[in-house]
Design a protein around this motif. Structure first.
Motif, PDB file in Angstrom:
ATOM      1  N   ALA A   1       9.965   6.991   4.855  1.00 46.94           N
ATOM      2  CA  ALA A   1       8.703   7.645   4.521  1.00 46.94           C
ATOM      3  C   ALA A   1       7.901   7.923   5.786  1.00 46.94           C
ATOM      4  N   ASP A   2       7.929   6.997   6.737  1.00 50.50           N
ATOM      5  CA  ASP A   2       7.225   7.221   8.005  1.00 50.50           C
ATOM      6  C   ASP A   2       7.894   8.322   8.812  1.00 50.50           C
ATOM      7  N   ALA A   3       9.230   8.387   8.743  1.00 49.40           N
ATOM      8  CA  ALA A   3       9.930   9.475   9.437  1.00 49.40           C
ATOM      9  C   ALA A   3       9.509  10.829   8.873  1.00 49.40           C
ATOM     10  N   MET A   4       9.366  10.919   7.567  1.00 50.26           N
ATOM     11  CA  MET A   4       8.951  12.172   6.943  1.00 50.26           C
ATOM     12  C   MET A   4       7.513  12.524   7.306  1.00 50.26           C
ATOM     13  N   ARG A   5       6.623  11.538   7.263  1.00 49.99           N
ATOM     14  CA  ARG A   5       5.229  11.785   7.611  1.00 49.99           C
ATOM     15  C   ARG A   5       5.095  12.130   9.088  1.00 49.99           C
ATOM     16  N   GLY A   6       5.824  11.410   9.932  1.00 49.84           N
ATOM     17  CA  GLY A   6       5.764  11.680  11.360  1.00 49.84           C
ATOM     18  C   GLY A   6       6.251  13.075  11.695  1.00 49.84           C
ATOM     19  N   CYS A   7       7.259  13.522  10.969  1.00 49.75           N
ATOM     20  CA  CYS A   7       7.765  14.879  11.173  1.00 49.75           C
ATOM     21  C   CYS A   7       6.709  15.900  10.752  1.00 49.75           C
ATOM     22  N   ASP A   8       6.082  15.667   9.605  1.00 44.45           N
ATOM     23  CA  ASP A   8       5.048  16.577   9.127  1.00 44.45           C
ATOM     24  C   ASP A   8       3.877  16.670  10.103  1.00 44.45           C
TER      25      ASP A   8
ATOM     26  N   MET B   1       1.764  19.504  -6.761  1.00 38.29           N
ATOM     27  CA  MET B   1       0.803  19.734  -5.676  1.00 38.29           C
ATOM     28  C   MET B   1       0.582  18.422  -4.929  1.00 38.29           C
ATOM     29  N   SER B   2       0.516  18.475  -3.614  1.00 41.00           N
ATOM     30  CA  SER B   2       0.318  17.270  -2.824  1.00 41.00           C
ATOM     31  C   SER B   2      -1.057  16.673  -3.091  1.00 41.00           C
ATOM     32  N   LYS B   3      -1.096  15.337  -3.147  1.00 37.47           N
ATOM     33  CA  LYS B   3      -2.348  14.639  -3.339  1.00 37.47           C
ATOM     34  C   LYS B   3      -2.892  14.094  -2.022  1.00 37.47           C
ATOM     35  N   ARG B   4      -2.300  14.476  -0.901  1.00 43.97           N
ATOM     36  CA  ARG B   4      -2.698  13.942   0.382  1.00 43.97           C
ATOM     37  C   ARG B   4      -4.147  14.274   0.673  1.00 43.97           C
ATOM     38  N   ARG B   5      -4.919  13.309   1.119  1.00 45.28           N
ATOM     39  CA  ARG B   5      -6.315  13.510   1.404  1.00 45.28           C
ATOM     40  C   ARG B   5      -6.541  13.690   2.898  1.00 45.28           C
ATOM     41  N   PRO B   6      -7.684  14.271   3.295  1.00 45.27           N
ATOM     42  CA  PRO B   6      -8.016  14.315   4.711  1.00 45.27           C
ATOM     43  C   PRO B   6      -8.093  12.902   5.261  1.00 45.27           C
ATOM     44  N   ILE B   7      -7.759  12.748   6.536  1.00 43.73           N
ATOM     45  CA  ILE B   7      -7.755  11.419   7.135  1.00 43.73           C
ATOM     46  C   ILE B   7      -9.161  10.847   7.107  1.00 43.73           C
TER      47      ILE B   7
ATOM     48  N   LEU C   1      -3.584   5.155  -1.138  1.00 43.19           N
ATOM     49  CA  LEU C   1      -3.258   3.809  -1.574  1.00 43.19           C
ATOM     50  C   LEU C   1      -3.461   2.782  -0.476  1.00 43.19           C
ATOM     51  N   ASN C   2      -3.336   3.179   0.775  1.00 48.20           N
ATOM     52  CA  ASN C   2      -3.692   2.262   1.856  1.00 48.20           C
ATOM     53  C   ASN C   2      -5.158   1.855   1.738  1.00 48.20           C
ATOM     54  N   GLU C   3      -6.016   2.842   1.479  1.00 41.73           N
ATOM     55  CA  GLU C   3      -7.443   2.557   1.342  1.00 41.73           C
ATOM     56  C   GLU C   3      -7.710   1.673   0.128  1.00 41.73           C
ATOM     57  N   ARG C   4      -7.091   2.008  -0.990  1.00 41.21           N
ATOM     58  CA  ARG C   4      -7.336   1.223  -2.200  1.00 41.21           C
ATOM     59  C   ARG C   4      -6.809  -0.199  -2.039  1.00 41.21           C
ATOM     60  N   PHE C   5      -5.634  -0.341  -1.439  1.00 42.27           N
ATOM     61  CA  PHE C   5      -5.052  -1.664  -1.251  1.00 42.27           C
ATOM     62  C   PHE C   5      -5.916  -2.508  -0.320  1.00 42.27           C
ATOM     63  N   SER C   6      -6.394  -1.906   0.765  1.00 38.64           N
ATOM     64  CA  SER C   6      -7.253  -2.644   1.694  1.00 38.64           C
ATOM     65  C   SER C   6      -8.523  -3.113   1.001  1.00 38.64           C
ATOM     66  N   ALA C   7      -9.109  -2.238   0.188  1.00 39.15           N
ATOM     67  CA  ALA C   7     -10.313  -2.629  -0.551  1.00 39.15           C
ATOM     68  C   ALA C   7      -9.993  -3.732  -1.554  1.00 39.15           C
TER      69      ALA C   7
ATOM     70  N   ASP D   1      10.962   6.274  -3.891  1.00 42.27           N
ATOM     71  CA  ASP D   1      10.591   7.683  -4.016  1.00 42.27           C
ATOM     72  C   ASP D   1       9.751   8.048  -2.795  1.00 42.27           C
ATOM     73  N   LEU D   2      10.421   8.511  -1.756  1.00 41.14           N
ATOM     74  CA  LEU D   2       9.766   8.734  -0.469  1.00 41.14           C
ATOM     75  C   LEU D   2       8.736   9.837  -0.548  1.00 41.14           C
ATOM     76  N   ALA D   3       9.040  10.904  -1.276  1.00 39.78           N
ATOM     77  CA  ALA D   3       8.097  12.012  -1.382  1.00 39.78           C
ATOM     78  C   ALA D   3       6.805  11.547  -2.051  1.00 39.78           C
ATOM     79  N   TRP D   4       6.925  10.655  -3.038  1.00 36.16           N
ATOM     80  CA  TRP D   4       5.734  10.147  -3.706  1.00 36.16           C
ATOM     81  C   TRP D   4       4.857   9.391  -2.727  1.00 36.16           C
ATOM     82  N   TRP D   5       5.473   8.585  -1.883  1.00 36.01           N
ATOM     83  CA  TRP D   5       4.695   7.814  -0.923  1.00 36.01           C
ATOM     84  C   TRP D   5       4.097   8.696   0.163  1.00 36.01           C
ATOM     85  N   VAL D   6       4.811   9.720   0.589  1.00 33.72           N
ATOM     86  CA  VAL D   6       4.236  10.637   1.574  1.00 33.72           C
ATOM     87  C   VAL D   6       2.958  11.262   1.021  1.00 33.72           C
ATOM     88  N   ASP D   7       2.953  11.608  -0.249  1.00 30.50           N
ATOM     89  CA  ASP D   7       1.795  12.237  -0.868  1.00 30.50           C
ATOM     90  C   ASP D   7       0.641  11.268  -1.136  1.00 30.50           C
ATOM     91  N   ASN D   8       0.965  10.001  -1.343  1.00 36.00           N
ATOM     92  CA  ASN D   8      -0.057   9.058  -1.815  1.00 36.00           C
ATOM     93  C   ASN D   8      -0.397   7.936  -0.839  1.00 36.00           C
TER      94      ASN D   8
END
Length: 377
Positions: free
Chosen positions: A100-107, A1-7, A364-370, A353-360
């Motif tokens: 990974a950006d190509a996949m996200r941009g397509c989605d 199941m995708s772990k993608r969160r709302p923006i 992880l951007n938020e956690r890394f920034s913090a 693992d591109l699919a993993w990064w698309v989902d996360n």
């Protein structure tokens, strides 16, 4: 199941600002700046790769077709593409994307679909679908190059024992000095686990657990006070040359060009390299779609990919492109030992693992920034 969160609302605010800035830029691009005749804008990574792109693709395409190609540089990501699509004024046409950006941009509907069957066949007539490596094929992108993020060191700063493993990058006691790392979670988290002894085949399964993520951030914490963060691919070679850092993560081709063109005493450590894939995408809604498609078809031919790979050490996305890459055009250096896809360099490689990064990615951007704002433990 995708772990993608709302923006997150913070990202909305940032993108709104980016969109406003993009709109100002769009309005400032007056018609007097437009070249005569048909034209498109191609966006890539600048530096030594940008020069290879210009000489190997942009100039020959313009000469063959009469379509002018304006080049712009960026540091990756989808924010600028998203802003242009959101405000309805697209002035970028073709963009060089991380997979990974190509996949996200397509989605997200930010990129136009690209039919692989419209791309040119191999020189021997093999259809593009059979010629492109499977991992290079996507709904909204055309495969370009295999590249890797490695780490490299300045040999002048390590006259005695030399770093040879990913663990050495994180060993400040054995190899003291500053480290350079890209200011994003990608690659850094993988390298942290590899450096902490996680087998390559278990890296993403480990990152998929709370304990594994904590372990990766803890490892990054161990060198955080010695890290200088970079954002553009041209920065690591300069940081190494200036002695600002002793080791840095970097794109392998940037280090190669510094070695052979500038005679820099840099050494690549291939252990744990993160092998990645680049694609060309077309921004959704461009009014220059047909010319953009012509450019993508030209750029992803076996000959064009070999033209780039003969200028900077990235592997062609097509099987038929590989035998066309022999020596470096400017120096005559044999390219095979320097390609990330050469067998000896692949021996200890981790494939992204591109699919993993698309989902996360968002989480992880938020956690890394913090994490960046906190003091190391």
């Amino acid at each position: 199941m995708s772990k993608r969160r709302p923006i997150h609302w913070v990202r909305d605010a940032v993108l709104a600002a980016v969109g406003a800035a993009a709109l100002v830029l769009i309005l400032s691009r007056g018609p007097t700046q437009a070249p005569e005749g048909p034209s498109i804008t191609a966006v890539s990574w600048g530096g030594s790769y940008g020069r290879a792109y210009r000489d190997g693709i942009q100039v020959p395409f313009a000469e063959e077709t009469g379509i002018n190609v304006g080049m712009e540089d960026y540091n990756g990501g989808l924010a600028q593409i998203r802003a242009q699509v959101d405000v309805g004024s697209v002035y970028w046409d073709v963009v060089d994307l991380e997979m990974a950006d190509a996949m996200r941009g397509c989605d997200e509907g930010l990129l136009e679909p690209i039919d692989i069957d419209r791309l040119p066949p191999a020189p021997d007539g093999t259809p593009a679908r059979e010629d492109f490596y499977p991992e290079m094929q996507g709904e909204c992108g055309a495969g370009m190059l295999f590249y890797s993020t490695v780490y490299a060191y300045n040999a002048d700063l390590f006259p005695d024992e030399k770093p040879t493993t990913m663990a050495d990058f994180f060993d400040l006691e054995k190899f003291p000095g500053r480290r350079g790392m890209r200011r994003v979670p990608q690659v850094n988290l993988e390298f942290a686990l590899i450096g902490d002894g996680v087998p390559l085949e278990e890296v993403y399964a480990t990152l998929d657990t709370t304990e594994g993520l904590d372990r990766a951030f803890d490892k990054l914490d161990s060198i955080k006070d010695e890290v200088i963060w970079w954002e553009a691919g041209a920065q690591p070679p300069q940081m190494l040359a200036d002695g600002e850092v002793g080791m840095s993560t970097a794109y392998n081709g940037r280090i190669f060009n510094a070695q052979v063109l500038e005679d820099q005493p840099f050494v690549i450590v291939w252990d744990g390299q993160l092998l990645d894939y680049g694609q060309l995408g077309i921004v959704a809604g461009t009014p220059r779609l047909e010319d953009a498609l012509r450019f993508v078809s030209f750029a992803t031919s076996a000959q064009s990919l070999a033209e780039i790979a003969s200028r900077i050490s990235y592997g062609p996305a097509r099987r038929s492109g590989e035998p066309l890459v022999t020596t470096h055009l400017a120096t005559g250096v044999e390219m095979a030992p320097h390609l990330p896809t050469s067998p000896q360099n692949l021996a200890r490689a981790l494939r992204n693992d591109l699919a993993w990064w698309v989902d996360n990615q968002d989480e992880l951007n938020e956690r890394f920034s913090a994490w960046l704002t906190r003091r190391a433990r």
